[in-house]
Each structure stands twice: as structure tokens, then as C-alpha cells.
Design an enzyme around this catalytic site. Sequence first.
Site, PDB file in Angstrom:
ATOM      1  N   THR A   1      32.385  33.367  41.394  1.00  0.00           N
ATOM      2  CA  THR A   1      33.302  32.349  41.897  1.00  0.00           C
ATOM      3  C   THR A   1      34.264  32.932  42.935  1.00  0.00           C
ATOM      4  O   THR A   1      34.547  34.130  42.911  1.00  0.00           O
ATOM      5  CB  THR A   1      34.115  31.785  40.708  1.00  0.00           C
ATOM      6  OG1 THR A   1      35.220  31.045  41.205  1.00  0.00           O
ATOM      7  CG2 THR A   1      34.670  32.896  39.820  1.00  0.00           C
ATOM      8  N   ASP A   2      34.790  32.067  43.786  1.00  0.00           N
ATOM      9  CA  ASP A   2      35.818  32.519  44.738  1.00  0.00           C
ATOM     10  C   ASP A   2      37.151  32.797  44.035  1.00  0.00           C
ATOM     11  O   ASP A   2      38.053  33.391  44.614  1.00  0.00           O
ATOM     12  CB  ASP A   2      36.013  31.477  45.859  1.00  0.00           C
ATOM     13  CG  ASP A   2      36.469  30.111  45.369  1.00  0.00           C
ATOM     14  OD1 ASP A   2      36.505  29.892  44.139  1.00  0.00           O
ATOM     15  OD2 ASP A   2      36.802  29.260  46.214  1.00  0.00           O
ATOM     16  N   GLU A   3      37.264  32.359  42.763  1.00  0.00           N
ATOM     17  CA  GLU A   3      38.549  32.505  42.071  1.00  0.00           C
ATOM     18  C   GLU A   3      38.900  33.972  41.808  1.00  0.00           C
ATOM     19  O   GLU A   3      40.051  34.297  41.529  1.00  0.00           O
ATOM     20  CB  GLU A   3      38.550  31.687  40.770  1.00  0.00           C
ATOM     21  CG  GLU A   3      38.260  30.222  41.063  1.00  0.00           C
ATOM     22  CD  GLU A   3      38.501  29.260  39.905  1.00  0.00           C
ATOM     23  OE1 GLU A   3      39.291  29.572  39.018  1.00  0.00           O
ATOM     24  OE2 GLU A   3      37.873  28.186  39.916  1.00  0.00           O
TER      25      GLU A   3
ATOM     26  N   TYR B   1      39.997  33.219  33.086  1.00  0.00           N
ATOM     27  CA  TYR B   1      38.638  32.926  33.576  1.00  0.00           C
ATOM     28  C   TYR B   1      38.298  33.817  34.763  1.00  0.00           C
ATOM     29  O   TYR B   1      37.273  34.514  34.764  1.00  0.00           O
ATOM     30  CB  TYR B   1      38.519  31.440  33.968  1.00  0.00           C
ATOM     31  CG  TYR B   1      37.295  31.145  34.822  1.00  0.00           C
ATOM     32  CD1 TYR B   1      36.009  31.277  34.306  1.00  0.00           C
ATOM     33  CD2 TYR B   1      37.435  30.733  36.154  1.00  0.00           C
ATOM     34  CE1 TYR B   1      34.885  31.011  35.095  1.00  0.00           C
ATOM     35  CE2 TYR B   1      36.315  30.466  36.940  1.00  0.00           C
ATOM     36  CZ  TYR B   1      35.039  30.613  36.409  1.00  0.00           C
ATOM     37  OH  TYR B   1      33.935  30.361  37.189  1.00  0.00           O
TER      38      TYR B   1
ATOM     39  N   LYS C   1      35.480  36.837  35.240  1.00  0.00           N
ATOM     40  CA  LYS C   1      34.416  36.816  36.256  1.00  0.00           C
ATOM     41  C   LYS C   1      34.543  38.044  37.169  1.00  0.00           C
ATOM     42  O   LYS C   1      33.541  38.660  37.541  1.00  0.00           O
ATOM     43  CB  LYS C   1      34.477  35.531  37.090  1.00  0.00           C
ATOM     44  CG  LYS C   1      34.117  34.259  36.350  1.00  0.00           C
ATOM     45  CD  LYS C   1      32.685  34.215  35.821  1.00  0.00           C
ATOM     46  CE  LYS C   1      31.641  34.073  36.899  1.00  0.00           C
ATOM     47  NZ  LYS C   1      30.286  33.884  36.342  1.00  0.00           N
TER      48      LYS C   1
HETATM   49  P1  NAD Z   1      28.970  25.198  32.820  1.00  0.00           P
HETATM   50  O1  NAD Z   1      30.133  25.462  31.939  1.00  0.00           O
HETATM   51  O2  NAD Z   1      28.638  23.792  33.211  1.00  0.00           O
HETATM   52  O3  NAD Z   1      27.644  25.790  32.164  1.00  0.00           O
HETATM   53  C1  NAD Z   1      27.599  27.046  31.555  1.00  0.00           C
HETATM   54  C2  NAD Z   1      26.293  27.142  30.773  1.00  0.00           C
HETATM   55  O4  NAD Z   1      26.266  28.444  30.146  1.00  0.00           O
HETATM   56  C3  NAD Z   1      26.170  26.103  29.652  1.00  0.00           C
HETATM   57  O5  NAD Z   1      24.885  25.535  29.662  1.00  0.00           O
HETATM   58  C4  NAD Z   1      26.393  26.915  28.372  1.00  0.00           C
HETATM   59  O6  NAD Z   1      25.695  26.389  27.254  1.00  0.00           O
HETATM   60  C5  NAD Z   1      25.886  28.286  28.781  1.00  0.00           C
HETATM   61  N1  NAD Z   1      26.507  29.374  28.007  1.00  0.00           N
HETATM   62  C6  NAD Z   1      27.841  29.556  27.783  1.00  0.00           C
HETATM   63  N2  NAD Z   1      28.026  30.644  26.999  1.00  0.00           N
HETATM   64  C7  NAD Z   1      26.792  31.155  26.740  1.00  0.00           C
HETATM   65  C8  NAD Z   1      26.318  32.273  26.007  1.00  0.00           C
HETATM   66  N3  NAD Z   1      27.182  33.083  25.362  1.00  0.00           N
HETATM   67  N4  NAD Z   1      24.997  32.520  25.983  1.00  0.00           N
HETATM   68  C9  NAD Z   1      24.124  31.701  26.630  1.00  0.00           C
HETATM   69  N5  NAD Z   1      24.511  30.616  27.325  1.00  0.00           N
HETATM   70  C10 NAD Z   1      25.830  30.345  27.382  1.00  0.00           C
HETATM   71  O7  NAD Z   1      29.203  26.117  34.101  1.00  0.00           O
HETATM   72  P2  NAD Z   1      28.841  25.840  35.637  1.00  0.00           P
HETATM   73  O8  NAD Z   1      29.950  25.102  36.248  1.00  0.00           O
HETATM   74  O9  NAD Z   1      27.471  25.347  35.725  1.00  0.00           O
HETATM   75  O10 NAD Z   1      28.913  27.336  36.195  1.00  0.00           O
HETATM   76  C11 NAD Z   1      27.764  28.176  36.186  1.00  0.00           C
HETATM   77  C12 NAD Z   1      28.130  29.519  36.774  1.00  0.00           C
HETATM   78  O11 NAD Z   1      28.619  29.347  38.102  1.00  0.00           O
HETATM   79  C13 NAD Z   1      29.243  30.244  36.017  1.00  0.00           C
HETATM   80  O12 NAD Z   1      28.943  31.610  36.003  1.00  0.00           O
HETATM   81  C14 NAD Z   1      30.492  29.975  36.849  1.00  0.00           C
HETATM   82  O13 NAD Z   1      31.414  31.023  36.713  1.00  0.00           O
HETATM   83  C15 NAD Z   1      29.905  29.924  38.248  1.00  0.00           C
HETATM   84  N6  NAD Z   1      30.645  29.086  39.216  1.00  0.00           N
HETATM   85  C16 NAD Z   1      30.974  27.793  38.894  1.00  0.00           C
HETATM   86  C17 NAD Z   1      31.630  27.013  39.855  1.00  0.00           C
HETATM   87  C18 NAD Z   1      31.972  25.574  39.579  1.00  0.00           C
HETATM   88  O14 NAD Z   1      32.642  24.935  40.414  1.00  0.00           O
HETATM   89  N7  NAD Z   1      31.561  24.988  38.490  1.00  0.00           N
HETATM   90  C19 NAD Z   1      31.941  27.557  41.110  1.00  0.00           C
HETATM   91  C20 NAD Z   1      31.573  28.884  41.388  1.00  0.00           C
HETATM   92  C21 NAD Z   1      30.919  29.631  40.430  1.00  0.00           C
HETATM   93  P1  TYD Z   2      39.165  22.355  38.068  1.00  0.00           P
HETATM   94  O1  TYD Z   2      38.169  21.266  38.267  1.00  0.00           O
HETATM   95  O2  TYD Z   2      39.564  22.715  36.673  1.00  0.00           O
HETATM   96  O3  TYD Z   2      38.606  23.630  38.866  1.00  0.00           O
HETATM   97  P2  TYD Z   2      39.337  25.066  39.164  1.00  0.00           P
HETATM   98  O4  TYD Z   2      40.561  25.172  38.355  1.00  0.00           O
HETATM   99  O5  TYD Z   2      38.294  26.021  38.729  1.00  0.00           O
HETATM  100  O6  TYD Z   2      39.608  25.056  40.629  1.00  0.00           O
HETATM  101  O7  TYD Z   2      40.480  21.974  38.858  1.00  0.00           O
HETATM  102  C1  TYD Z   2      40.469  21.707  40.243  1.00  0.00           C
HETATM  103  C2  TYD Z   2      41.901  21.465  40.671  1.00  0.00           C
HETATM  104  O8  TYD Z   2      42.377  20.260  40.048  1.00  0.00           O
HETATM  105  C3  TYD Z   2      42.863  22.564  40.234  1.00  0.00           C
HETATM  106  O9  TYD Z   2      43.856  22.753  41.242  1.00  0.00           O
HETATM  107  C4  TYD Z   2      43.500  22.010  38.977  1.00  0.00           C
HETATM  108  C5  TYD Z   2      43.530  20.521  39.241  1.00  0.00           C
HETATM  109  N1  TYD Z   2      43.428  19.656  38.029  1.00  0.00           N
HETATM  110  C6  TYD Z   2      44.379  18.661  37.806  1.00  0.00           C
HETATM  111  O10 TYD Z   2      45.320  18.449  38.593  1.00  0.00           O
HETATM  112  N2  TYD Z   2      44.261  17.897  36.662  1.00  0.00           N
HETATM  113  C7  TYD Z   2      43.253  18.091  35.765  1.00  0.00           C
HETATM  114  O11 TYD Z   2      43.218  17.375  34.725  1.00  0.00           O
HETATM  115  C8  TYD Z   2      42.284  19.101  36.025  1.00  0.00           C
HETATM  116  C9  TYD Z   2      41.153  19.352  35.051  1.00  0.00           C
HETATM  117  C10 TYD Z   2      42.412  19.859  37.169  1.00  0.00           C
END
Ligand code: NAD
Ligand code: TYD
Length: 353
Positions: free
Chosen positions: A136-138, A161, A165
Amino acid sequence: MMNEVDLKILITGGAGFIGSHVVKLFVEKYSNYHIFNLDALTYAGNLENLKDIENKPNYTFIKGDITNETFVNELFNEHKFDSIIHLAAESHVDRSIKDPLAFVKTNVIGTMILLNAFKNTWNDNFSNKLFYHISTDEVYGTLGETGLFTETTSYNPNSPYSASKASSDHFVRAYGETYGMPYIITNCSNNYGQNQFPEKLIPLFINNIINNKPLPVYGDGNYTRDWLYVKDHAVAIDLVFHKGKNHETYNIGGFNEWKNIDLVKLLCQQMDEKLNRIIGASEKLITYVKDRPGHDLRYAIDASKINRELGWEPSVTFEEGLNKTIDWYSSNEEWLNSVTSGDYQLYYEKQYN
Ligand code: NAD
Ligand code: TYD
């Protein structure tokens, strides 16, 4: 970087939001690969996300936990995976604030267990092998009002988080340097689209608008995120997997920055039109609530490296993507109801009181 011969690819977290899109893309596009999807099916994992491909001959689902070392080692001994695309993670910042250790367990220790299993399987010959770590960019922390994250921005994670990561990214890199393990890391901005668990901003707010519930905007809402449609992320992952350079990292982003409050207002407008509500009705649901502790002000990605070197760019505009996302949630009420019953209610009450 990977040659397109017959490959056994392990995708972790493939029942989650991004993972399910990646699994579907690979299973449908590459009939010569066998895709193994390892997922613990936590609250965020859902086999409904994979209905379209569950019976394909080049696909196997394995329910299992990446923190279970014996199980993971046995799995590698049995299948000798050529590559891993590692997405399994605890992924929600608010949950990491309440229970940081769960994030260390899956994101750090789980990644270590996979790294060791991969290393022990191929240590003598890593040819045409790859550990592809999705991040992630975070990890870069927060930007001020200007500037962009590049691949050389120093890591400065602020939430449990992002710290977990960042830690896993460092271990992947360390295994590359120390053991010569082939790896690539991509750091992507905020994804949105169908199948995202409705705890993240966009699906949470769509669900609340549908149900006429308050829209809890943290702080003053002047926080900025860069948003990318999930299918564009999956295409980038496919490209990096095949064409990315060993031991490189790539930033992936949408060139699409929005202040939360502006995004929420756009969402409200689009939903009013779709739900045939009076214009302004959904905006009335906006409620400013207590800020998230350690809330990063702004994320913004410079995705010029992946654009220049691999020719990737997002293909879906934000308007289009948001439209598709709203339509999907509106017509998949059953999916929404199934994931928002039970534990979700408890989480919601604790988080938003
Ligand atoms: P998500 O939470 O929707 O899905 C995570 C999946 O991992 C789920 O299916 C869960 O069952 C599985 N999982 C969790 N713990 C586990 C374990 N101990 N063993 C096996 N499986 C397990 O997450 P996402 O949003 O799809 O993100 C996927 C990846 O991409 C993550 O690594 C996240 O850090 C990264 N990422 C997400 C975003 C975003 O905006 N969602 C952005 C950048 C990077
Ligand atoms: P989120 O979807 O949790 O992604 P991330 O924190 O990983 O960027 O949140 C996106 C943005 O929205 C973040 O600045 C937090 C804000 N946010 C709210 O204002 N209210 C909410 O209920 C949630 C879940 C997020």
C-alpha cells in the site's frame, strides 16, 4: 519477469476484495496456469466473490491461515508453487487501531511464513520464480498539501496497519538481498469497486445511503486520498507479474485525488439521481464524527514509473467507476445483507457508537 510457461501460482487472500479480482483475471486469462487461492475466509473473505470461476479446471480454493506454519510448509511441499502473489492481509486501518496485534500476526508473521516456505522450496534454483508482494502507499506516511509519493520516498508509517505492511515490505526486500530471492513489491493507492467489504469509505457510505443511515465523516473531512478502480489494479498486477523487473518496486495510483468531503458529496449526488431522491437528500445524512487517531492528511501517488516502464495507466474514470460501483451494490443486496449481519453489527456499534 515471469515467462508464460505452465505455472503453479499461489494467490493468497484471493477471496477478499482485490484478491478476488486478481484470481478471476488470472484464471480466465491464463488457462495454462493453475491458480491456487489460499484464504482463511476471515470476515473480509467471501467465496461468493468467486462464483464465476469456482468450477474452472485451472482453479483450486484452499481454506487456510498463512500464520499456520506447519500447514503452509506442507502446502508448499505438496504443490511446489512457482510464484506467489501475496494479498492476504488484515486491511482496515480502524480495526488496526483497536487490535494492532492481529495485524502483526497476519501481515508480518504470515508474510514471514510464506517467505520461508518459498525460500525453502526453491533456495537452490530461483529461476523463473517470483514472490510478488502487494502493498500500500500508506507505508510512506502522510503528505502535506503538495507533493507525491515516489518509489524512493522514505517509509514513515503512522497507523498499526501501515506499520505492519511496511514491516512486511522490508522483510520481502531483505529476503531478496540476503537469499537472492526474486521479488517485486507494488504499493497502490485506495481501491474501490464491487466486492469491497462495507467498512471502507465508499461501500460503507453507499450502504448507509441506501439505508438512510448517517454518513460518519471523520474530523473535518479535509483528508485526501487517491482512488483507483479495483479492476485497473488487477490489470496492473497482471502486467507487473509478467513484465516487472526483479527486485523492483512500483507505485500504482489513479491520478485521482479527492478530499473525502468532496468525494462524499459526489457520491450523494449520484445516489440521489439513482434512487430518485430529491437532490440534496443524501447530503443531509453527512455527520461529522470524532477523527481517526493518527489520521494521515493526504496520500497521492506518482505512478509515472509503471507508466513509463510497463505502459500501465488506469482505464476507468472515477465517474464511470463510481457509477458501476453504486450499481453493483444496489443490485447485490443479498451480498450486502450477508456480509453486514452478525459480527459486522458489533464492529459497527463499537466503531461508530
Ligand atoms: P480484504 O480485507 O478485502 O481481503 C483480505 C483477504 O485476506 C480476505 O479474503 C481474508 O479472508 C484474507 N486473510 C486475512 N487474514 C488471513 C490469514 N491469516 N490467512 C489467510 N488469509 C487471510 O483486503 P483487500 O482490500 O482486498 O487488500 C488486499 C491486499 O492489498 C492487502 O495486502 C492490502 O494491504 C493491499 N492493498 C489494499 C488496498 C485497498 O484500497 N483495499 C490498497 C493498496 C493495497
Ligand atoms: P478508508 O476507506 O478506511 O481507507 P484508508 O484509511 O486506508 O485510506 O478511509 C478512506 C478515508 O475516509 C480516510 O481518510 C478515512 C475516511 N473515513 C471517514 O471519514 N469515515 C469513515 O467511516 C471511514 C471508514 C473512513
